[in-house]
Design a protein around this motif. Sequence first.
Motif, PDB file in Angstrom:
ATOM      1  N   VAL A   8      28.107  21.858  40.397  1.00 35.14           N
ATOM      2  CA  VAL A   8      29.507  21.477  40.155  1.00 35.14           C
ATOM      3  C   VAL A   8      29.929  21.889  38.746  1.00 35.14           C
ATOM      4  CG1 VAL A   8      31.028  19.487  39.819  1.00 35.14           C
ATOM      5  CG2 VAL A   8      29.617  19.634  41.866  1.00 35.14           C
ATOM      6  N   ILE A   9      29.097  21.607  37.766  1.00 34.03           N
ATOM      7  CA  ILE A   9      29.425  21.965  36.379  1.00 34.03           C
ATOM      8  C   ILE A   9      29.528  23.483  36.227  1.00 34.03           C
ATOM      9  CG2 ILE A   9      28.545  21.956  34.004  1.00 34.03           C
ATOM     10  CD1 ILE A   9      27.374  19.136  34.683  1.00 34.03           C
ATOM     11  N   CYS A  10      28.578  24.200  36.803  1.00 39.15           N
ATOM     12  CA  CYS A  10      28.623  25.664  36.738  1.00 39.15           C
ATOM     13  C   CYS A  10      29.836  26.214  37.479  1.00 39.15           C
ATOM     14  CB  CYS A  10      27.343  26.266  37.316  1.00 39.15           C
ATOM     15  SG  CYS A  10      25.886  26.053  36.293  1.00 39.15           S
ATOM     16  N   GLY A  11      30.172  25.619  38.621  1.00 43.18           N
ATOM     17  CA  GLY A  11      31.349  26.047  39.369  1.00 43.18           C
ATOM     18  C   GLY A  11      32.632  25.820  38.593  1.00 43.18           C
ATOM     19  N   LEU A  12      32.725  24.680  37.914  1.00 45.31           N
ATOM     20  CA  LEU A  12      33.898  24.410  37.071  1.00 45.31           C
ATOM     21  C   LEU A  12      33.995  25.436  35.942  1.00 45.31           C
ATOM     22  CD1 LEU A  12      33.726  20.515  36.828  1.00 45.31           C
ATOM     23  CD2 LEU A  12      35.475  21.861  38.011  1.00 45.31           C
ATOM     24  N   ALA A  13      32.867  25.716  35.302  1.00 43.89           N
ATOM     25  CA  ALA A  13      32.866  26.702  34.216  1.00 43.89           C
ATOM     26  C   ALA A  13      33.234  28.092  34.731  1.00 43.89           C
ATOM     27  CB  ALA A  13      31.499  26.729  33.541  1.00 43.89           C
ATOM     28  N   PHE A  14      32.688  28.474  35.876  1.00 44.77           N
ATOM     29  CA  PHE A  14      32.989  29.779  36.477  1.00 44.77           C
ATOM     30  C   PHE A  14      34.473  29.862  36.828  1.00 44.77           C
ATOM     31  CE2 PHE A  14      31.819  32.794  40.212  1.00 44.77           C
ATOM     32  CZ  PHE A  14      32.145  33.906  39.458  1.00 44.77           C
ATOM     33  N   GLY A  15      35.021  28.772  37.362  1.00 45.84           N
ATOM     34  CA  GLY A  15      36.445  28.737  37.686  1.00 45.84           C
ATOM     35  C   GLY A  15      37.316  28.903  36.459  1.00 45.84           C
ATOM     36  N   VAL A  16      36.960  28.219  35.379  1.00 42.23           N
ATOM     37  CA  VAL A  16      37.735  28.320  34.134  1.00 42.23           C
ATOM     38  C   VAL A  16      37.656  29.741  33.570  1.00 42.23           C
ATOM     39  CG1 VAL A  16      37.789  27.548  31.724  1.00 42.23           C
ATOM     40  CG2 VAL A  16      37.593  25.872  33.568  1.00 42.23           C
ATOM     41  N   ILE A  17      36.480  30.352  33.609  1.00 45.45           N
ATOM     42  CA  ILE A  17      36.330  31.727  33.119  1.00 45.45           C
ATOM     43  C   ILE A  17      37.194  32.676  33.945  1.00 45.45           C
ATOM     44  CG2 ILE A  17      34.711  33.669  32.959  1.00 45.45           C
ATOM     45  CD1 ILE A  17      32.558  31.516  32.241  1.00 45.45           C
ATOM     46  N   ASP A  18      37.156  32.526  35.271  1.00 45.79           N
ATOM     47  CA  ASP A  18      37.941  33.402  36.144  1.00 45.79           C
ATOM     48  C   ASP A  18      39.442  33.212  35.923  1.00 45.79           C
ATOM     49  OD1 ASP A  18      37.540  35.476  38.063  1.00 45.79           O
ATOM     50  OD2 ASP A  18      38.415  34.154  39.571  1.00 45.79           O
ATOM     51  N   VAL A  19      39.883  31.975  35.758  1.00 49.54           N
ATOM     52  CA  VAL A  19      41.295  31.709  35.473  1.00 49.54           C
ATOM     53  C   VAL A  19      41.684  32.337  34.141  1.00 49.54           C
ATOM     54  CG1 VAL A  19      42.927  29.876  34.863  1.00 49.54           C
ATOM     55  CG2 VAL A  19      41.523  29.665  36.916  1.00 49.54           C
ATOM     56  N   GLY A  20      40.819  32.246  33.146  1.00 44.52           N
ATOM     57  CA  GLY A  20      41.096  32.867  31.856  1.00 44.52           C
ATOM     58  C   GLY A  20      41.277  34.369  31.961  1.00 44.52           C
ATOM     59  N   ILE A  21      40.473  34.996  32.803  1.00 50.55           N
ATOM     60  CA  ILE A  21      40.592  36.438  33.013  1.00 50.55           C
ATOM     61  C   ILE A  21      41.909  36.770  33.720  1.00 50.55           C
ATOM     62  CG2 ILE A  21      39.614  38.392  34.299  1.00 50.55           C
ATOM     63  CD1 ILE A  21      36.836  37.125  33.728  1.00 50.55           C
ATOM     64  N   MET A  22      42.344  35.896  34.625  1.00 53.57           N
ATOM     65  CA  MET A  22      43.551  36.154  35.418  1.00 53.57           C
ATOM     66  C   MET A  22      44.854  35.841  34.692  1.00 53.57           C
ATOM     67  SD  MET A  22      42.429  34.682  39.122  1.00 53.57           S
ATOM     68  CE  MET A  22      44.015  35.030  39.848  1.00 53.57           C
ATOM     69  N   MET A  23      44.821  35.041  33.651  1.00 49.37           N
ATOM     70  CA  MET A  23      46.060  34.597  32.993  1.00 49.37           C
ATOM     71  C   MET A  23      46.984  35.735  32.555  1.00 49.37           C
ATOM     72  SD  MET A  23      46.346  31.447  33.333  1.00 49.37           S
ATOM     73  CE  MET A  23      47.556  30.853  32.193  1.00 49.37           C
ATOM     74  N   PRO A  24      46.479  36.813  31.974  1.00 47.40           N
ATOM     75  CA  PRO A  24      47.404  37.867  31.547  1.00 47.40           C
ATOM     76  C   PRO A  24      47.980  38.705  32.705  1.00 47.40           C
ATOM     77  CG  PRO A  24      45.186  38.270  30.665  1.00 47.40           C
ATOM     78  CD  PRO A  24      45.133  37.031  31.474  1.00 47.40           C
ATOM     79  N   MET A  25      47.421  38.581  33.888  1.00 45.75           N
ATOM     80  CA  MET A  25      47.878  39.371  35.040  1.00 45.75           C
ATOM     81  C   MET A  25      49.154  38.781  35.618  1.00 45.75           C
ATOM     82  SD  MET A  25      44.298  39.878  37.004  1.00 45.75           S
ATOM     83  CE  MET A  25      42.855  40.506  36.207  1.00 45.75           C
ATOM     84  N   SER A  26      49.868  39.614  36.367  1.00 51.02           N
ATOM     85  CA  SER A  26      51.080  39.117  37.025  1.00 51.02           C
ATOM     86  C   SER A  26      50.865  39.101  38.537  1.00 51.02           C
ATOM     87  CB  SER A  26      52.281  39.986  36.660  1.00 51.02           C
ATOM     88  OG  SER A  26      52.101  41.292  37.129  1.00 51.02           O
ATOM     89  N   PHE A  27      51.363  38.061  39.168  1.00 52.71           N
ATOM     90  CA  PHE A  27      51.259  37.863  40.610  1.00 52.71           C
ATOM     91  C   PHE A  27      52.607  37.362  41.116  1.00 52.71           C
ATOM     92  CE2 PHE A  27      47.124  36.900  38.725  1.00 52.71           C
ATOM     93  CZ  PHE A  27      46.280  37.716  39.451  1.00 52.71           C
ATOM     94  N   PRO A  28      52.931  37.621  42.379  1.00 53.19           N
ATOM     95  CA  PRO A  28      54.181  37.077  42.916  1.00 53.19           C
ATOM     96  C   PRO A  28      54.231  35.548  42.832  1.00 53.19           C
ATOM     97  CG  PRO A  28      53.281  38.721  44.405  1.00 53.19           C
ATOM     98  CD  PRO A  28      52.269  38.506  43.319  1.00 53.19           C
ATOM     99  N   ASP A  29      53.106  34.890  43.114  1.00 58.53           N
ATOM    100  CA  ASP A  29      53.004  33.433  42.981  1.00 58.53           C
ATOM    101  C   ASP A  29      51.766  33.144  42.137  1.00 58.53           C
ATOM    102  OD1 ASP A  29      52.920  30.698  43.168  1.00 58.53           O
ATOM    103  OD2 ASP A  29      53.073  30.631  45.353  1.00 58.53           O
ATOM    104  N   LYS A  30      51.946  33.164  40.833  1.00 60.18           N
ATOM    105  CA  LYS A  30      50.824  33.051  39.896  1.00 60.18           C
ATOM    106  C   LYS A  30      50.093  31.724  40.032  1.00 60.18           C
ATOM    107  CE  LYS A  30      49.583  34.271  35.234  1.00 60.18           C
ATOM    108  NZ  LYS A  30      50.053  34.913  34.023  1.00 60.18           N
ATOM    109  N   ARG A  31      50.825  30.636  40.206  1.00 59.92           N
ATOM    110  CA  ARG A  31      50.185  29.323  40.329  1.00 59.92           C
ATOM    111  C   ARG A  31      49.255  29.286  41.543  1.00 59.92           C
ATOM    112  NH1 ARG A  31      53.599  24.132  39.612  1.00 59.92           N
ATOM    113  NH2 ARG A  31      52.417  23.940  37.709  1.00 59.92           N
ATOM    114  N   ALA A  32      49.714  29.800  42.670  1.00 57.97           N
ATOM    115  CA  ALA A  32      48.885  29.814  43.877  1.00 57.97           C
ATOM    116  C   ALA A  32      47.664  30.707  43.696  1.00 57.97           C
ATOM    117  CB  ALA A  32      49.706  30.270  45.081  1.00 57.97           C
TER     118      ALA A  32
END
Length: 102
Positions: A8-32
Motif C-alpha cells: 500500500v505504501i509503495c503503491g501510494l508512492a508510485f501513484g504520487v510519482i506518476d501523478v507528478g510526471i503527468m502534471m505538466p501534460m494536457s488532457f481533455p479531462d485532466k482530473r479524470a
Amino acid sequence: MSRILLGVICGLAFGVIDVGIMMPMSFPDKRAAITAAFIARFGIGFAIGAARLPWPNWAVGLVFGLLLSIPDAIITKAYAPIIGMGALGGTAIGIVVGRFGL
C-alpha cells in the motif's frame, strides 16, 4: 512491516510519482486522467503486496506491473510510457516488498 501494508505504501508512492510526471501534460479531462493513473499505480502496489506467488519477487512485480498497465495503454494508445512505467515501478515494488515485507 507486513507485505500488504508495504505494498500500500509503495503503491501510494508510485501513484504520487506518476501523478507528478503527468502534471505538466494536457488532457481533455485532466482530473479524470490523473485520478485514474493514481488508482492504477496504487493498485499495482497493493496487488504485489497481497500476492504470494512462487516466483522471484522482481518477476511478481513485473507481471502485475504489466498486467495492470496494459489496459490503460490500450485505451490511451500511449503504449511505451504507460507500459514502461508500469513494468519499471512494478519490478521496483516487487523487489522492495520481497526484501522488506514480512
